[in-house]
Design a protein around this motif. Structure first.
Motif, PDB file in Angstrom:
ATOM      1  N   GLU A  84      97.763  27.687   6.424  1.00 52.24           N
ATOM      2  CA  GLU A  84      98.465  26.426   6.214  1.00 52.24           C
ATOM      3  C   GLU A  84      97.505  25.324   5.759  1.00 52.24           C
ATOM      4  OE1 GLU A  84     101.961  25.718   6.464  1.00 52.24           O
ATOM      5  OE2 GLU A  84     101.831  27.897   6.271  1.00 52.24           O
ATOM      6  N   ASP A  85      96.204  25.642   5.765  1.00 55.13           N
ATOM      7  CA  ASP A  85      95.222  24.624   5.359  1.00 55.13           C
ATOM      8  C   ASP A  85      95.152  24.534   3.847  1.00 55.13           C
ATOM      9  OD1 ASP A  85      94.564  23.974   7.894  1.00 55.13           O
ATOM     10  OD2 ASP A  85      92.771  25.265   8.001  1.00 55.13           O
ATOM     11  N   LEU A  86      95.543  23.368   3.350  1.00 56.19           N
ATOM     12  CA  LEU A  86      95.536  23.181   1.914  1.00 56.19           C
ATOM     13  C   LEU A  86      94.113  23.033   1.391  1.00 56.19           C
ATOM     14  CD1 LEU A  86      98.446  20.598   1.632  1.00 56.19           C
ATOM     15  CD2 LEU A  86      98.511  22.980   0.906  1.00 56.19           C
ATOM     16  N   HIS A  87      93.885  23.556   0.207  1.00 59.35           N
ATOM     17  CA  HIS A  87      92.649  23.322  -0.542  1.00 59.35           C
ATOM     18  C   HIS A  87      92.650  21.835  -0.941  1.00 59.35           C
ATOM     19  CE1 HIS A  87      89.976  23.459  -4.072  1.00 59.35           C
ATOM     20  NE2 HIS A  87      89.463  24.560  -3.540  1.00 59.35           N
ATOM     21  N   PRO A  88      91.462  21.208  -1.025  1.00 61.17           N
ATOM     22  CA  PRO A  88      91.438  19.785  -1.424  1.00 61.17           C
ATOM     23  C   PRO A  88      92.236  19.523  -2.711  1.00 61.17           C
ATOM     24  CG  PRO A  88      89.250  20.482  -0.748  1.00 61.17           C
ATOM     25  CD  PRO A  88      90.118  21.712  -0.698  1.00 61.17           C
ATOM     26  N   LEU A  89      92.191  20.455  -3.648  1.00 56.05           N
ATOM     27  CA  LEU A  89      92.961  20.240  -4.884  1.00 56.05           C
ATOM     28  C   LEU A  89      94.456  20.159  -4.586  1.00 56.05           C
ATOM     29  CD1 LEU A  89      91.172  22.648  -7.373  1.00 56.05           C
ATOM     30  CD2 LEU A  89      91.655  20.230  -7.822  1.00 56.05           C
ATOM     31  N   GLN A  90      94.933  21.023  -3.721  1.00 56.53           N
ATOM     32  CA  GLN A  90      96.360  21.002  -3.386  1.00 56.53           C
ATOM     33  C   GLN A  90      96.729  19.695  -2.691  1.00 56.53           C
ATOM     34  OE1 GLN A  90      96.046  24.754  -1.242  1.00 56.53           O
ATOM     35  NE2 GLN A  90      97.625  25.636  -2.572  1.00 56.53           N
ATOM     36  N   ARG A  91      95.859  19.292  -1.776  1.00 55.22           N
ATOM     37  CA  ARG A  91      96.116  18.039  -1.059  1.00 55.22           C
ATOM     38  C   ARG A  91      96.137  16.861  -2.029  1.00 55.22           C
ATOM     39  NH1 ARG A  91      92.276  16.215   1.606  1.00 55.22           N
ATOM     40  NH2 ARG A  91      91.227  18.213   1.942  1.00 55.22           N
ATOM     41  N   GLU A 117      84.357  25.128  -9.500  1.00 51.51           N
ATOM     42  CA  GLU A 117      83.370  26.131  -9.091  1.00 51.51           C
ATOM     43  C   GLU A 117      82.189  26.148 -10.064  1.00 51.51           C
ATOM     44  OE1 GLU A 117      86.558  29.154  -6.936  1.00 51.51           O
ATOM     45  OE2 GLU A 117      85.720  29.679  -8.899  1.00 51.51           O
ATOM     46  N   ARG A 118      82.495  25.909 -11.330  1.00 47.00           N
ATOM     47  CA  ARG A 118      81.435  25.922 -12.338  1.00 47.00           C
ATOM     48  C   ARG A 118      80.740  24.583 -12.459  1.00 47.00           C
ATOM     49  NH1 ARG A 118      82.981  29.763 -16.702  1.00 47.00           N
ATOM     50  NH2 ARG A 118      84.344  31.233 -15.663  1.00 47.00           N
ATOM     51  N   ASN A 119      81.533  23.542 -12.294  1.00 44.67           N
ATOM     52  CA  ASN A 119      81.022  22.193 -12.526  1.00 44.67           C
ATOM     53  C   ASN A 119      81.607  21.268 -11.458  1.00 44.67           C
ATOM     54  OD1 ASN A 119      80.350  19.677 -13.406  1.00 44.67           O
ATOM     55  ND2 ASN A 119      81.313  19.854 -15.435  1.00 44.67           N
ATOM     56  N   PRO A 120      80.879  21.068 -10.363  1.00 43.00           N
ATOM     57  CA  PRO A 120      81.435  20.291  -9.245  1.00 43.00           C
ATOM     58  C   PRO A 120      81.562  18.803  -9.577  1.00 43.00           C
ATOM     59  CG  PRO A 120      79.428  21.486  -8.598  1.00 43.00           C
ATOM     60  CD  PRO A 120      79.528  21.583 -10.072  1.00 43.00           C
ATOM     61  N   ASP A 121      80.931  18.357 -10.664  1.00 41.81           N
ATOM     62  CA  ASP A 121      80.945  16.923 -10.960  1.00 41.81           C
ATOM     63  C   ASP A 121      81.365  16.694 -12.421  1.00 41.81           C
ATOM     64  OD1 ASP A 121      80.646  14.233 -10.796  1.00 41.81           O
ATOM     65  OD2 ASP A 121      78.447  14.254 -10.695  1.00 41.81           O
ATOM     66  N   PRO A 122      82.584  17.079 -12.769  1.00 45.61           N
ATOM     67  CA  PRO A 122      82.986  16.960 -14.186  1.00 45.61           C
ATOM     68  C   PRO A 122      83.318  15.518 -14.545  1.00 45.61           C
ATOM     69  CG  PRO A 122      84.829  17.765 -12.886  1.00 45.61           C
ATOM     70  CD  PRO A 122      83.666  17.624 -11.932  1.00 45.61           C
ATOM     71  N   THR A 123      83.101  15.187 -15.795  1.00 43.78           N
ATOM     72  CA  THR A 123      83.582  13.897 -16.303  1.00 43.78           C
ATOM     73  C   THR A 123      85.084  14.036 -16.563  1.00 43.78           C
ATOM     74  OG1 THR A 123      83.282  14.508 -18.613  1.00 43.78           O
ATOM     75  CG2 THR A 123      81.386  13.491 -17.483  1.00 43.78           C
ATOM     76  N   ALA A 151      89.649  15.217  -6.053  1.00 42.35           N
ATOM     77  CA  ALA A 151      89.324  16.410  -5.252  1.00 42.35           C
ATOM     78  C   ALA A 151      87.861  16.785  -5.435  1.00 42.35           C
ATOM     79  CB  ALA A 151      90.233  17.575  -5.651  1.00 42.35           C
ATOM     80  N   ALA A 152      87.374  16.678  -6.667  1.00 41.21           N
ATOM     81  CA  ALA A 152      85.975  17.025  -6.939  1.00 41.21           C
ATOM     82  C   ALA A 152      85.043  16.128  -6.116  1.00 41.21           C
ATOM     83  CB  ALA A 152      85.691  16.871  -8.436  1.00 41.21           C
ATOM     84  N   GLU A 153      85.398  14.837  -6.094  1.00 40.50           N
ATOM     85  CA  GLU A 153      84.564  13.899  -5.344  1.00 40.50           C
ATOM     86  C   GLU A 153      84.559  14.247  -3.856  1.00 40.50           C
ATOM     87  OE1 GLU A 153      85.477   9.783  -6.135  1.00 40.50           O
ATOM     88  OE2 GLU A 153      84.310   9.156  -4.382  1.00 40.50           O
ATOM     89  N   ARG A 156      82.494  17.323  -3.231  1.00 37.59           N
ATOM     90  CA  ARG A 156      81.045  17.064  -3.324  1.00 37.59           C
ATOM     91  C   ARG A 156      80.540  16.415  -2.045  1.00 37.59           C
ATOM     92  NH1 ARG A 156      82.418  15.195  -8.384  1.00 37.59           N
ATOM     93  NH2 ARG A 156      82.127  13.012  -7.758  1.00 37.59           N
ATOM     94  N   GLU A 157      81.335  15.456  -1.545  1.00 38.38           N
ATOM     95  CA  GLU A 157      80.926  14.770  -0.315  1.00 38.38           C
ATOM     96  C   GLU A 157      80.904  15.724   0.878  1.00 38.38           C
ATOM     97  OE1 GLU A 157      83.682  11.541  -0.123  1.00 38.38           O
ATOM     98  OE2 GLU A 157      82.623  10.424  -1.678  1.00 38.38           O
ATOM     99  N   ALA A 158      81.823  16.670   0.876  1.00 41.42           N
ATOM    100  CA  ALA A 158      81.928  17.599   2.007  1.00 41.42           C
ATOM    101  C   ALA A 158      80.826  18.653   1.970  1.00 41.42           C
ATOM    102  CB  ALA A 158      83.294  18.273   1.993  1.00 41.42           C
ATOM    103  N   SER A 159      80.248  18.894   0.790  1.00 42.03           N
ATOM    104  CA  SER A 159      79.293  20.000   0.693  1.00 42.03           C
ATOM    105  C   SER A 159      77.865  19.529   0.932  1.00 42.03           C
ATOM    106  CB  SER A 159      79.392  20.668  -0.665  1.00 42.03           C
ATOM    107  OG  SER A 159      79.053  19.751  -1.679  1.00 42.03           O
TER     108      SER A 159
END
Lengths: 159, 774
Positions: A84-91, A117-123, A151-153, A156-159
């Motif tokens: 039931e835990d949503l991925h940050p993107l889903q949230r 996964e490939r680019n955690p900080d995309p423009t 979600a990317a931001e 990044r903060e969580a990792s």
């Protein structure tokens, strides 16, 4: 027509199925494995509604045969959340109202996760170009792009 | 991104607990999990798979049809041709909602002799698998003898043209005669004339048409399908020859509609095959089927002749409108009516002369598409305003300002709009949001464009539109809403939950909405015509208000206060003047239940009813009310390649009152993207009636890469006829977007491309023509 036995992995689980050689991976997912999250919007690789990843690579499952999944790891929208835990993107998609009719959503979530996964900080431009293979006719893409950036931001903060 | 302005003098104290907030829609979680079942995700045991055989020619006589080999193929359960049909035709009118049906507007279900468009269905097959059904199609022997067709609206009006519809190929025609247009032109200082053309376009909803039918224990044909209108059950029943009560349409969350899922398509074929075989039948269109299998947006040719006084005021407007209907009527007469009504745009014009007609050809038939003719009208009147500004040497904003309708002014049909007309505010704010225009750099030129609009919401008043809605409270204090309205992705059901929740003080997430079932949810009409929130929202509001009033009366008795002192919030009932006096909502419900106080209500909402406009003058009321606003766009045009990049796109609209502001933004942003595609890249190209762009690689919808940031400026006049003063926004967000792009491109290159879409080729040609002339 004789069926082919295929051994594969779907969303982390070992899966075996029998399929005809002409069946697409999308047909197999939907009709044989009851994973109906991926949608057939065109059947010709133009819309991206059937997007899944195969060994980490983003593909249109309508353009790949089921038998080609032999030995591969497939990931679909059904595997994005952990229970039931949503991925940050889903949230973030829910938070930003980045979906309307929802037919493109499974494919876009898969594509976006693959990007991060490939680019955690995309423009923003990188997000817009990466998602260009996934048509959406309802949202105008703006809220989708914002949800992905947000979600990317957070990731990044969580990792 | 949005900017809100709810400044209405005297009404600033209006505040709601749920209405107007950016709420998460009740349908969102299922959709991000990928678990929401859509119509195409349902299967049943013993299910057959169907396919449709279509004509490859657009105009032909069928000289032979032999399905014996297909019927003999093992695994084929059923092949149907016109010979197997009890009734050969199906209605194409507004889906069975209004009780009356226009004459001469039926369509043949399967070709019996004459083929009138490419893709017209000839035979239906149901088989054990999709592959067998496809194989069976290839075994059907059809001989089609080409007959001369007509593929141009002007050719079609010539006396010796092949007859596609009636004896003159005219599907509908209207006129507007207001004031004295000749006197108006005589008084004009300047007269500007232009002709604009728009193209066929495709809805391209991401979910192609799909459905699953079965016969239930009462002999009812059930059809689970993706539709904007469950009322189609009536036309399906008529067409297959069984009582209305024996067909049930069960919608599902719809994968996009935009008007393209209003007409009957797969559900009729499913019904015929289910009835014939007695087995469940699934029919899912491929994308190619979808390109061939539903009506498109009407191409229009619109000529404007406009007179202007020295100060820029419009003295007369003469407009000639031709739309292409294809071979069957469908929504063409109504779409033409919208375009006619909207002809001069959101401007005050005393002298108006409009002639309009919809012309039959053997190109694909046309029907509803977001905006319903008002969009094409906008493309003409707003480009005309910019062209006029150029001729007059005036600023396009100021020319509009002089002429814009104000609250209380009469529109082209003479009807005085009662709600707020805030076009000017919208225009100024959208334009200001563009900021400074960048300086041209080499071949790159920048342009700003504006477009204002008027779009009716709700049905034309002579259709006597109604919607029903049911609201009930469960014993635990949660709430159930029942509405026949379909949810086509815009958040329709969620808005109903929000409305009921606001009135009953229950969070929308504690509300369940049952919708789009023609047998068990109160019928509410289509999700089209920007009527969903207006009609169904009011019906649910009426129902919830009735329940609230009964519950409040009982609570007032309990607390010993007046009914009007009772309020509901956060699943509690309390005394508004003394909030310490409160009860859990469910305790009040338990009391009401034990005393037999009715905790549910079925309510109806009736839109204003009226007569047809005067057929000779076009004067009268067409719509209940109108939405107004404006769109502004900044583009960069590469004058060497003709390529356009949209840099900024700003929609400013008076939506009356947001119910869910996130959903309002969604309607604007999505409509804008569709407008960008309409202006620049989307075109269904028919060559002598044959579609040459039947895929999403040839038919170019905007991608995320082509799309800019979209800014929404949302004004709330609280003056609309919808719940809480809402106006409609489903179509209006789209209506002006394409026109604004066209005006921005013209501003950038200093030349006008009169024919949509504005492809790089046309733009480059226009640029080189200005060089040749200059």
């Amino acid at each position: 027509m004789s069926s082919i036995h295929v051994t594969t992995q779907v969303n982390g689980d070992a899966v075996e199925f029998l399929c005809d050689t002409r069946e697409t991976l999308l047909d197999v997912l939907r009709d044989r494995l009851d994973l109906t999250g991926a949608k057939e919007g065109c059947g010709t690789g133009d819309c991206g509604a059937c997007s899944v990843t195969v060994n980490g690579r983003l593909v249109c499952s309508c353009l790949m045969l089921g038998v080609e999944a032999e030995g591969k790891a497939i990931e679909t929208v059904e595997g994005i959340a952990k229970g039931e835990d949503l991925h940050p993107l889903q949230r973030k998609f829910i938070e930003h109202a980045a979906l309307q009719c929802g037919i493109c959503t499974p494919g876009i979530l898969i594509a976006a996760r693959n990007l991060l996964e490939r680019n955690p900080d995309p423009t923003e431009t990188e997000v817009r170009y990466w998602l260009a293979g996934n048509l959406c006719r309802c949202t105008g893409y703006d809220k989708i792009v914002r949800a992905v950036m947000d979600a990317a931001e957070e990731m990044r903060e969580a990792s | 991104m949005n900017k809100m302005d709810s400044a209405v003098p005297g009404e600033q104290n209006v505040s709601y607990r749920q209405i107007g907030k950016p709420r998460t829609r009740i349908d969102s979680p299922g959709k991000v999990f990928g678990k929401t079942p859509y119509a195409g995700d349902y299967v049943m045991p013993n299910m057959l798979h169907a396919k449709v055989l279509r004509s490859k020619l657009p105009s032909a006589r069928m000289t032979r049809l032999d399905v014996s080999k297909a019927r003999d193929l093992p695994g084929v359960a059923c092949v149907l041709t016109y010979k197997d049909l009890k009734i050969g035709t199906v209605a194409t009118d507004i889906p069975a909602q209004t009780g009356f049906r226009r004459r001469d507007t039926d369509q043949q279900i399967l070709v019996d002799e004459i083929v009138r468009y490419q893709g017209e269905p000839i035979a239906l097959v149901a088989a054990e698998s999709v592959e067998i059904a496809e194989h069976a199609l290839s075994l059907i022997e059809v001989e089609l003898e080409p007959v001369p067709g007509v593929y141009d609206v002007f050719e079609a009006q010539k006396p010796d043209a092949p007859k596609v519809f009636g004896d003159d190929n005219i599907v509908a025609s209207y006129k507007v005669r207001k004031g004295d247009v000749e006197a108006g032109f005589a008084a004009a200082e300047t007269i500007v004339e232009n002709t604009f053309r728009t193209q066929y376009i495709e809805h391209a909803f991401l979910e192609p048409e799909v459905g699953l039918g079965w016969e239930d224990e009462q002999g009812v044909i059930n059809i689970r399908t993706s539709t904007q209108a469950v009322e189609t059950f009536r036309y399906i029943a008529d067409a297959i020859g069984i009582p209305h009560s024996k067909v049930r349409i069960r919608g599902a969350l719809v994968g996009g509609g935009f008007g393209g899922k209003c007409d009957v398509t797969v559900e009729l074929y499913i019904a015929l095959l289910t009835l014939k075989t007695g087995r469940p039948v699934r029919l899912g269109y491929t994308r190619e089927d979808s390109f061939y299998g539903h009506g498109k947006r009407h191409p229009f040719i619109i000529s404007h002749k406009t007179g202007f006084a020295k100060d820029g005021r419009i003295t007369a407007s003469k407009i000639d409108i031709t739309s292409e209907s294809g071979p069957y009527a469908f929504m063409s007469p109504y779409v033409l009516m919208y375009a006619t009504e909207a002809g001069p745009g959101p401007y005050l014009v005393d002298n108006v002369h409009i002639d309009s007609r919809s012309v039959a050809t053997n190109n694909m038939y046309t029907s509803a598409f977001r905006g319903f003719g008002a969009t094409q009208a906008c493309i003409a009147y707003e480009q005309q305003m910019d062209e006029a500004a150029k001729v007059l040497g005036m600023d396009p904003i100021e020319l509009r300002r002089i002429n814009l309708l104000k609250t209380g002014d009469a529109i082209a049909t003479g009807f005085e709009v009662q709600s707020a007309v805030w076009t000017e505010e919208c225009m100024d704010r959208a334009w200001a949001a563009l900021g400074e225009k960048p300086k041209d750099e080499g071949a790159i030129r920048y342009g700003h464009g504006i477009a204002a609009y008027q779009q009716g919401y709700g049905r034309m008043i002579w259709l006597h539109d109604t919607a029903e809605g049911w609201v009930g409270v469960e014993m635990d204090g949660t709430v159930v809403v029942r509405s026949g309205m379909t949810d086509i992705g815009a958040g329709q059901t969620s808005s109903l939950a929000q409305i009921a929740g606001e009135l009953l003080g229950v969070d929308m997430m504690d509300i369940t909405v049952y919708n789009s079932d023609s047998s068990t949810t109160p019928l509410a009409g289509t999700s089209s015509a920007t009527r969903g929130l207006y009609m169904s929202g009011n019906a649910v509001r009426n129902a919830a208000t009735a329940v609230r009033n009964r519950l409040a009366a009982r609570a007032a008795q309990h607390f010993g206060v007046a009914d009007s002192d009772i309020d509901f919030a956060d699943s509690r009932v309390f005394v508004a003047s003394d909030r310490e006096k409160s009860l859990p909502f469910k305790e009040l419900i338990a009391t009401c239940a034990s005393e037999g106080i009715h905790r549910s209500e079925l309510a109806i909402f009736r839109a204003p009813f009226g007569d047809w406009i005067d057929p000779e003058t076009g004067q009268g009321q067409v719509h209940p009310d109108y939405t107004y606003g404006a769109h502004a766009v900044q583009v960069a045009v590469d004058t060497e390649t003709g390529e356009v990049t949209i840099l900024k796109s700003v929609g400013a609209h008076d939506v009356g009152q947001c119910v869910n502001i996130a959903a309002v933004e969604g309607q604007i942003e999505g409509g804008v993207a569709q407008g960008h595609g309409y202006a620049l890249s989307e075109e269904l190209i028919y060559k002598d009636g044959c579609l040459v762009t039947p895929s999403l690689s040839e038919y170019l919808c905007p991608t995320s890469m082509d799309s800019p940031r979209i800014e929404c400026i949302i004004l709330e006049s609280r003056s609309g006829l919808g719940p809480f003063g809402a106006k409609g926004i489903g179509e209006p967000g789209h209506t002006p977007a394409a026109s604004a792009v066209a005006n921005a491109v013209a501003d950038a290159i200093g030349a006008r491309v009169h024919d949509f879409p504005l492809t790089p080729e046309k733009i480059a040609r226009a640029v080189s023509a200005t060089r040749d002339n200059g």
